[in-house]
Design an enzyme around this catalytic site. Structure first.
Site, PDB file in Angstrom:
ATOM      1  N   LYS A 264     -40.890  73.184 -45.114  1.00  0.00           N
ATOM      2  CA  LYS A 264     -40.761  74.659 -45.097  1.00  0.00           C
ATOM      3  C   LYS A 264     -40.982  75.239 -43.644  1.00  0.00           C
ATOM      4  O   LYS A 264     -41.610  74.781 -42.960  1.00  0.00           O
ATOM      5  CB  LYS A 264     -42.129  75.293 -45.871  1.00  0.00           C
ATOM      6  CG  LYS A 264     -41.998  76.905 -45.871  1.00  0.00           C
ATOM      7  CD  LYS A 264     -43.426  77.071 -46.625  1.00  0.00           C
ATOM      8  CE  LYS A 264     -43.662  78.763 -46.622  1.00  0.00           C
ATOM      9  NZ  LYS A 264     -44.052  78.880 -45.295  1.00  0.00           N
TER      10      LYS A 264
ATOM     11  N   SER B  39     -37.573  79.811 -44.035  1.00  0.00           N
ATOM     12  CA  SER B  39     -38.866  80.524 -43.868  1.00  0.00           C
ATOM     13  C   SER B  39     -39.169  80.889 -42.527  1.00  0.00           C
ATOM     14  O   SER B  39     -39.015  79.908 -41.807  1.00  0.00           O
ATOM     15  CB  SER B  39     -39.813  79.918 -44.925  1.00  0.00           C
ATOM     16  OG  SER B  39     -40.921  80.546 -44.593  1.00  0.00           O
TER      17      SER B  39
ATOM     18  N   HIS C 224     -42.364  82.097 -42.170  1.00  0.00           N
ATOM     19  CA  HIS C 224     -43.614  82.042 -42.526  1.00  0.00           C
ATOM     20  C   HIS C 224     -44.138  83.877 -42.624  1.00  0.00           C
ATOM     21  O   HIS C 224     -45.228  84.109 -42.179  1.00  0.00           O
ATOM     22  CB  HIS C 224     -44.462  81.573 -41.258  1.00  0.00           C
ATOM     23  CG  HIS C 224     -45.693  81.150 -41.824  1.00  0.00           C
ATOM     24  ND1 HIS C 224     -45.973  79.574 -42.514  1.00  0.00           N
ATOM     25  CD2 HIS C 224     -46.921  81.524 -41.911  1.00  0.00           C
ATOM     26  CE1 HIS C 224     -46.952  79.494 -42.526  1.00  0.00           C
ATOM     27  NE2 HIS C 224     -47.781  80.455 -42.516  1.00  0.00           N
TER      28      HIS C 224
ATOM     29  N   ARG D 224     -45.248  85.787 -39.618  1.00  0.00           N
ATOM     30  CA  ARG D 224     -46.672  85.370 -39.101  1.00  0.00           C
ATOM     31  C   ARG D 224     -46.742  84.608 -37.900  1.00  0.00           C
ATOM     32  O   ARG D 224     -48.070  84.476 -37.620  1.00  0.00           O
ATOM     33  CB  ARG D 224     -47.649  85.339 -40.369  1.00  0.00           C
ATOM     34  CG  ARG D 224     -47.732  86.059 -41.384  1.00  0.00           C
ATOM     35  CD  ARG D 224     -48.287  85.646 -42.894  1.00  0.00           C
ATOM     36  NE  ARG D 224     -49.738  84.931 -42.425  1.00  0.00           N
ATOM     37  CZ  ARG D 224     -50.690  85.826 -42.377  1.00  0.00           C
ATOM     38  NH1 ARG D 224     -50.513  86.977 -42.477  1.00  0.00           N
ATOM     39  NH2 ARG D 224     -51.709  85.592 -42.347  1.00  0.00           N
TER      40      ARG D 224
ATOM     41  N   ASP E 204     -37.438  81.948 -48.699  1.00  0.00           N
ATOM     42  CA  ASP E 204     -38.397  83.006 -49.132  1.00  0.00           C
ATOM     43  C   ASP E 204     -38.424  83.925 -47.922  1.00  0.00           C
ATOM     44  O   ASP E 204     -37.305  84.121 -47.181  1.00  0.00           O
ATOM     45  CB  ASP E 204     -39.504  82.233 -49.245  1.00  0.00           C
ATOM     46  CG  ASP E 204     -40.435  81.796 -47.674  1.00  0.00           C
ATOM     47  OD1 ASP E 204     -39.580  82.378 -46.698  1.00  0.00           O
ATOM     48  OD2 ASP E 204     -41.629  81.234 -47.664  1.00  0.00           O
ATOM     49  N   GLY E 205     -39.222  84.916 -47.943  1.00  0.00           N
ATOM     50  CA  GLY E 205     -39.352  85.957 -46.920  1.00  0.00           C
ATOM     51  C   GLY E 205     -38.840  87.338 -47.533  1.00  0.00           C
ATOM     52  O   GLY E 205     -37.718  87.335 -47.666  1.00  0.00           O
ATOM     53  N   GLY E 206     -39.764  88.319 -48.125  1.00  0.00           N
ATOM     54  CA  GLY E 206     -39.004  89.432 -48.713  1.00  0.00           C
ATOM     55  C   GLY E 206     -38.513  89.566 -49.992  1.00  0.00           C
ATOM     56  O   GLY E 206     -37.967  90.370 -50.463  1.00  0.00           O
TER      57      GLY E 206
ATOM     58  N   ARG F  21     -38.613  89.993 -53.764  1.00  0.00           N
ATOM     59  CA  ARG F  21     -39.672  90.458 -54.392  1.00  0.00           C
ATOM     60  C   ARG F  21     -39.198  90.658 -55.979  1.00  0.00           C
ATOM     61  O   ARG F  21     -39.993  91.050 -56.818  1.00  0.00           O
ATOM     62  CB  ARG F  21     -39.685  92.068 -53.777  1.00  0.00           C
ATOM     63  CG  ARG F  21     -40.307  91.955 -52.470  1.00  0.00           C
ATOM     64  CD  ARG F  21     -41.736  91.345 -52.393  1.00  0.00           C
ATOM     65  NE  ARG F  21     -42.218  91.305 -51.048  1.00  0.00           N
ATOM     66  CZ  ARG F  21     -42.526  90.025 -50.465  1.00  0.00           C
ATOM     67  NH1 ARG F  21     -42.044  88.918 -50.886  1.00  0.00           N
ATOM     68  NH2 ARG F  21     -42.909  90.212 -49.347  1.00  0.00           N
TER      69      ARG F  21
END
Length: 337
Positions: A212, A234, A236, A239, A267-269, A271
Site C-alpha cells: 500500500k 494510496s 496515506h 498524511r 483508496d483516498g477520498g 466515500r
C-alpha cells in the site's frame, strides 16, 4: 440501520479532531494531526475527495433489465462487494477515547464480515496494536488483512509471525507510512524499503502480499519486481506528504503500466458506491475506504459498520444498473465521461 442516524450518534463520541461530517471530504479536519486530517496545508485529503467528484458517469438504460451482481473474488475468496475497510491504527490518539484498538478492530472485522466484505487492520508503535489486531482476525477464522508498517527487518519478522498465527488470507504493508515521524526516529530505523528488502518480506509473508502506498508508475513496477501480488494506490490520506496528486489522478497510468500482472486497489477520498464504480471503471480491482468506516464504528458499532457497507453496496448496485453493467467485470472505462 439508517446511516444518517449512525453519523449523528458518532458525533457524540468521536472527538475532538474528527467531526463525523455528513460528507467526509477532509475540509473540517484540514491540517489536523493527530486526528484524521492531512499534513501541511491539508489539501491532499480534500483533493483526493474532490477528484472523484469531478469524474462523471455515462448513463445507459437501453439494456436488458436484470439484477446487478456486485460479487468479486480476490485471493481465492468471494466477497459481496469490491470494496474493503482500510487500515486504521492508534484510534484513541486520532478518534477519541471510546475504543481501544482491539475493540475497534473486533467491531470493524465483525461488521465487515456481516456485510460480506473484509477489513484491513492497522499497526502502531505500541506492539499491542498488532497483537490485538491479529488476535481479532484469528477470532474470525482469518477473515481480515493485517497491515504491517515498514519497520526494521527483525520487527517485520516478529509481526509476520503474528499474522501467520492469525490465519489471515493476505497481509499488507503500508510502505507510505515511511513518512510518519515515529517510524523515522526508531533505532534501528524504520521507513522506506528497497526492492531487495521487499523481496525478502514477500518471502517471509508466505501469503498474498499487498503493498500500500503506490503513487507512480515507477513505484508500481518496483512493487511488481519485488513480487507483491497486489498494490494499493494510496497517498496515506495526505498524511505523510503535502502537495501530492490525488489517487484518482494517478490511477489510470498505473493500471496501464501494471497491465493485469497484479491486483490493483485504490483508496483516498472514496466515500460512496458511485465512487467505487468510478474506480473500477478506471481499472482498479477493488477500493479501500477508511475514515467513513471509523465513523460507522463509533456511531453504532457492528451495526454501524454493516449499515455503511450495505449503503455503499446499494449505491454501487444502483450505479451499475443505470449504466448497463450487471457484473463487476462488465464495468468499463466507456461508462465514464
Amino acid at each position: 440501520m439508517d446511516y444518517q442516524k449512525v453519523i449523528e450518534q458518532a458525533r457524540t463520541c468521536i472527538g475532538p479532531y474528527c467531526k463525523a461530517c455528513a460528507v467526509c471530504n477532509g475540509r473540517a479536519c484540514k491540517n489536523t494531526m493527530p486526528g484524521p486530517g492531512a499534513k501541511g496545508i491539508g489539501d491532499v485529503a480534500i483533493r483526493n475527495f474532490q477528484k472523484w467528484q469531478e469524474i462523471r458517469i455515462n448513463m445507459d438504460t437501453i439494456c436488458e433489465k436484470k439484477p446487478a451482481d456486485t460479487t468479486v473474488t480476490l485471493f481465492g475468496k468471494e466477497f459481496s462487494y469490491p470494496f474493503f475497510a482500510g487500515p486504521v491504527g492508534a484510534v484513541k490518539l486520532h478518534y477519541g477515547e471510546k475504543y481501544t484498538d482491539q475493540e475497534y478492530n473486533e467491531i470493524l472485522l465483525a461488521g465487515c464480515m456481516e456485510g460480506g466484505i473484509a477489513a484491513f487492520t492497522g499497526d502502531g508503535s505500541d506492539a499491542r496494536v498488532m497483537q490485538e489486531a491479529t488476535a481479532a482476525v484469528q477470532k474470525l477464522g482469518g477473515l481480515g488483512i493485517p497491515t504491517v508498517k515498514p519497520w526494521d527487518m527483525d520487527t517485520i519478522r516478529d509481526k509476520m509471525e503474528l499474522v501467520k498465527r492469525s490465519g489471515a488470507f493476505a497481509v499488507a504493508m503500508d510502505i507510505d507510512a515511511a513518512g510518519l515521524p515515529f517510524l523515522q526516529n526508531l533505532n534501528p530505523p524504520a521507513g522506506s524499503k528497497s526492492v531487495e528488502e521487499l523481496k525478502e518480506i514477500v518471502k517471509i509473508a508466505e501469503i498474498p502480499f499487498i503493498l500500500k502506498g503506490i503513487m507512480t508508475v515507477r513505484g508500481a513496477k518496483k512493487a511488481l519486481e519485488a513480487g507483491a501480488q497486489a498494490i494499493v494506490v494510496s497517498n496515506h490520506g495526505g498524511r505523510v506528504l503535502d502537495q501530492c496528486p490525488s489517487t484518482a489522478e494517478v490511477l489510470p497510468d498505473i493500471v496501464k503500466a501494471v497491465d493485469g500482472r497484479m491486483k490493483i486497489f485504490v483508496d483516498g477520498g472514496i466515500r460512496t458506491g458511485t465512487d467505487v464504480f468510478k474506480a473500477l471503471a478506471m481499472g482498479a480491482d477493488a477500493a479501500l475506504i477508511a475514515r467513513p468506516f471509523v465513523t460507522a464504528a463509533y456511531g453504532a458499532g457492528v451495526q454501524g459498520v454493516s449499515a455503511y457497507t450495505a449503503k455503499t453496496g446499494g449505491e454501487l448496485r444502483d450505479t451499475m444498473a443505470m449504466c448497463g453493467a450487471f457484473a463487476v467485470k462488465e464495468i468499463t472505462e466507456e461508462m465514464l465521461w
